[in-house]
Structure formats: C-alpha cells, structure tokens
Design an enzyme around this catalytic site. Structure first.
Site, PDB file in Angstrom:
ATOM      1  N   ASP A  79     -10.377  -1.964  34.069  1.00 43.53           N
ATOM      2  CA  ASP A  79     -10.973  -0.692  34.477  1.00 43.53           C
ATOM      3  C   ASP A  79     -11.063  -0.715  36.000  1.00 43.53           C
ATOM      4  OD1 ASP A  79     -12.921   1.538  32.833  1.00 43.53           O
ATOM      5  OD2 ASP A  79     -13.170   1.414  35.002  1.00 43.53           O
ATOM      6  N   ASP A 100      -7.804   5.953  28.153  1.00 50.95           N
ATOM      7  CA  ASP A 100      -9.022   6.675  27.777  1.00 50.95           C
ATOM      8  C   ASP A 100      -9.513   7.325  29.066  1.00 50.95           C
ATOM      9  OD1 ASP A 100     -11.196   7.651  26.477  1.00 50.95           O
ATOM     10  OD2 ASP A 100     -12.149   5.727  26.083  1.00 50.95           O
ATOM     11  N   CYS A 133     -12.412  12.716  25.967  1.00 49.55           N
ATOM     12  CA  CYS A 133     -13.512  13.256  25.161  1.00 49.55           C
ATOM     13  C   CYS A 133     -13.815  14.665  25.690  1.00 49.55           C
ATOM     14  CB  CYS A 133     -14.743  12.363  25.191  1.00 49.55           C
ATOM     15  SG  CYS A 133     -15.296  11.862  26.831  1.00 49.55           S
TER      16      CYS A 133
END
Length: 431
Positions: free
Chosen positions: A263, A309, A362
C-alpha cells in the site's frame, strides 16, 4: 442515563459535528471522555441515535422545516424509529437532562411527517450536488436505492476456509450469535443489528480469536471471489490496507502461490501482520514502502493478477459511515479519479501477458468505475475487459447473474439489489 438524557446527548454530539465538521466517531469519543459517568450501553445508545440521525439528516430536516440538530433528531425519531408524536413528547419533557418540550409547530410537523413531494436528494438522504452522478447509474431506481443506502448495515462475517472446513461448521459453533447464512456469498454469515444498532462483540469469540472468522461485508467477499485467484498464481494486492481482501485471496489460493501485499500508505498496513498470523496465512509477503519508494518494482511483468482496491469516495459504504456523505465535497471526486488513474497505471506495469487487473471500488459513481476504466483502456491498448458471462461463469457464482447490475466494464453491487455495500468490480485482461 435515561432515554431522554441520551437524546439530549445525541443532540449535543450532532451540534459538535456540525460546528467542527469532523467524523462522528471523533465527536462521540470526545463526548464519552468528557462524560465519564456514561456507561458502555449509554455510549452505544447515543452513538446509535447519532448515526441514525445522520442517515436521515435530509429527510428529518425536511419534515421539521429545520436542519438544526434538535430538529434532525426529532425527525429521525419519527421517520427512522417510528415513534408517534406522544412518544416523542414524553421524551422531551424539559425535566432534568431531557430536551425541552415540543413546540406547537414541532408537534404539527411530527404529526404530518410527510415526504410526498420531496425532491430525490431529500427522499433519498444524500447531498444534492451528487444527484446527477448517481442518476447515471440508478435512473428510476435512484430514490429506493439511496433509501436502502440510508439503512443500517448488518454485521457480515467471512468463514476462513484455511482454518475451518465449511461455513456450516462455523455456523453451528456460534448458535448464540443468531447468525444466518448470507444469501449470495458461499462463505458468509450475517448478524442483523439489534434495536439499538449494536451487534455482538464478535472479536472476543473464541472462534474469531482462532482465525475461523473475519469481519467482511458480503459485497467485499463477492468481489474477492470474482477475482478468480487460484492456487499457484502470483498476485499483488496493490492497495492492501488492513488486509481484508488479501486474507480472502489467500484462502481462495489455499496458501499456494504467492501474494504480495502493499500500500502506498505504510500506516494502513499496520493491522495486516497480526491478521495474517491469526488466519493461518502462509503465502503472503507484506511489502512496506520506505521513503515513498515503490515496494514491488522487482515484480513488473511477472504477475498473474493485480488486485486494485482503488481509492474512492466511499459512497457505497454510506450505510456504515453515514456521516461521510455529509462531509463529501465535489472536489473529492476529481481527487479520487486522479489517484485511481495513478494506481491503475502502476498495476499495468506489473501484469504479465495474459494476466489480469481486478479493479474494485466501494463506490456507485460511474465516474469512479466505468469512466476510470474507459480512460485506462485508452491509455493502455493491450487491456480489454473480461465479459460479464466469463466473470459470472466462475464456479459457484452463477446465482449472481440476476442479482448485480451490469455496466459497460463490470458488475455493480448495491444495498437494494444485492443487500450488500455498494461495490463495483471489473476484470481487465492483458493481451
């Protein structure tokens, strides 16, 4: 604390949120620290009132003709909690720690509580500026979909098949939690919130501590399954964060092959190490970036599957984070789109010929989903979207064919249609 005192406290917390424009969790924490007499049940009840008020902020303010914290709480009690005027008046007695008595105007408005004729952003409880973006995806379903996004979310669990043989075994070990099997994910268990919005302390259950279970929304479980990760593959989770989807991929791969979890914000990776150990995962290598250096540069052109993601506005999680929708600003969307382009371009360099990028958000905004991928494909001619038929043809996922919305590039999950958070997933294969 009495129920009336809890309502006064909720009004106080909402006033703090409005004045300081900060997350509800921060305001609730500070309130608890300055009111140490309040027990855990009191704090939970106050938090539930605050979050319910934020879920119905626009519609509650509409029926009351006022967006002040007191008006929003009163309107929420009528719309969300279903209390009649007399019940609300009994809570607003003006006695010690109770809110002031209802005015004649408040009584009249609570008695009518009419949302007929309300514009979509009021009926659906979302910021008015975002309506054109939502309309692109939802069309005539805009209001019912956004009303579903304003409800309370259940607590979903993913059964970890590295530690337990089946969902049924995990379910049978937890009869006291009242869990039911999720309707779409073959690995999920669901616990509905209580009247006060609270769920059980799952993290203290022996089965959780042994790694049998992970807290993960059913939608998040489904998009991980749609990645098609298989044993023996080389996988990079490029935006791994706390590791929720990394853990799901490791179970799908049965601890065979290799997952590289990284990340660009090293702080977000902090929880992943303990979670990997508890879950019994052995095929994950955590790559923590140092001094902003690329932690996976040695893997370029070698990877079967890159999971992205992507950073996004988080519109699809508003059931769980209702305060976030009122803090979202128009400029945030453009910022997120630039970040998505950056991470997608990075993913493209990692994928080997024949490999794939699994793009997840999302969000339910087309600008963050199909539009982001359309721009990516224009920049990278070698990538093409995997068809809906191929995505939904994976073993055990055929039942999703009639549940998800199909978009130009992928699949959209929404609370009304799939009962999950608003996840988007698409797969791009490199020639």
């Amino acid at each position: 604390m009495t129920p009336a005192a809890r309502i006064s406290a909720a009004i106080e917390v909402l006033a703090d949120i409005d004045a300081r424009r900060r997350p509800a969790s921060d305001a609730l924490k500070d309130w608890g620290l300055s009111h140490r007499f309040a027990g855990s049940k009191d704090r939970a009840a106050i938090a539930s009132l605050v979050y319910d008020a934020l879920r119905r902020k626009a519609s509650a303010g509409w029926i009351m003709g006022d967006n002040a914290p007191r008006a929003v709480v009163l309107g929420m009690l009528r719309l969300q909690r279903g209390l009649n005027v007399d019940a609300i008046a009994a809570l607003c007695s003006g006695e010690r720690f109770a809110p002031e008595p209802l005015s004649a105007n408040e009584r009249e408005r609570l008695d009518k509580a009419d949302l007929s004729g309300a514009p979509p952003h009021i009926a659906g409880d979302f910021p008015d500026w975002i309506e054109p973006f939502l309309q692109r995806l939802l069309g005539d379903d805009l209001v019912p979909e956004m009303q579903a996004l304003a409800t309370r979310a259940p607590l979903d669990l993913r059964v970890n098949t590295l530690k337990v043989s089946s969902r049924e075994e995990a379910h049978d070990a937890l009869p006291h939690l009242g869990a039911v099997e999720t309707p779409l994910s073959p690995l999920g268990l669901r616990i509905m919130p209580g009247e006060d919005g609270r769920g059980p302390a799952v993290q203290s259950e022996p089965e959780f501590l042994k790694g049998w279970l992970e807290i993960q929304d059913e939608g998040s479980q489904l998009v991980a399954l749609l990645s098609g990760a298989e044993p023996g593959e080389q996988v990079v989770d490029l935006c791994a964060g706390g590791g929720g989807k990394t853990l799901a991929l490791a179970a799908m791969m049965e601890n065979h092959g290799q997952i590289y979890a990284t990340d660009n914000d090293a702080r977000r990776l902090a929880p992943i190490h303990e979670r990997l150990t508890r879950a019994g995962v052995r095929n994950v290598q955590v790559r923590t970036p140092r001094n902003k250096a690329d932690a996976v540069s040695d893997l370029d052109g070698r990877i079967d599957c890159v999971l992205v993601d992507a950073p996004c506005t988080g519109v699809g999680t508003w059931r769980r984070n209702p305060d976030a929708k009122w803090r979202l600003r128009p400029g945030s969307l453009e910022t997120r789109r630039k970040e998505q382009a950056t991470v997608l371009d990075r993913a493209a360099r990692l994928v080997k010929p024949g490999g794939r990028i699994v793009y997840i958000t999302c969000s339910i905004l087309p600008e963050e989903n199909d539009d982001a991928l359309s721009s990516f494909v224009e920049r990278h001619e070698g990538f093409r979207p995997v068809s809906h038929e191929e995505l939904l043809g994976k073993p055990g996922l055929g039942f999703l064919k009639n549940a998800t919305r199909r978009t130009a590039y992928g699949l959209q999950l929404t609370p009304q249609q799939t009962g999950t958070d608003g996840f988007f997933v698409a797969v791009l294969r490199k020639a």
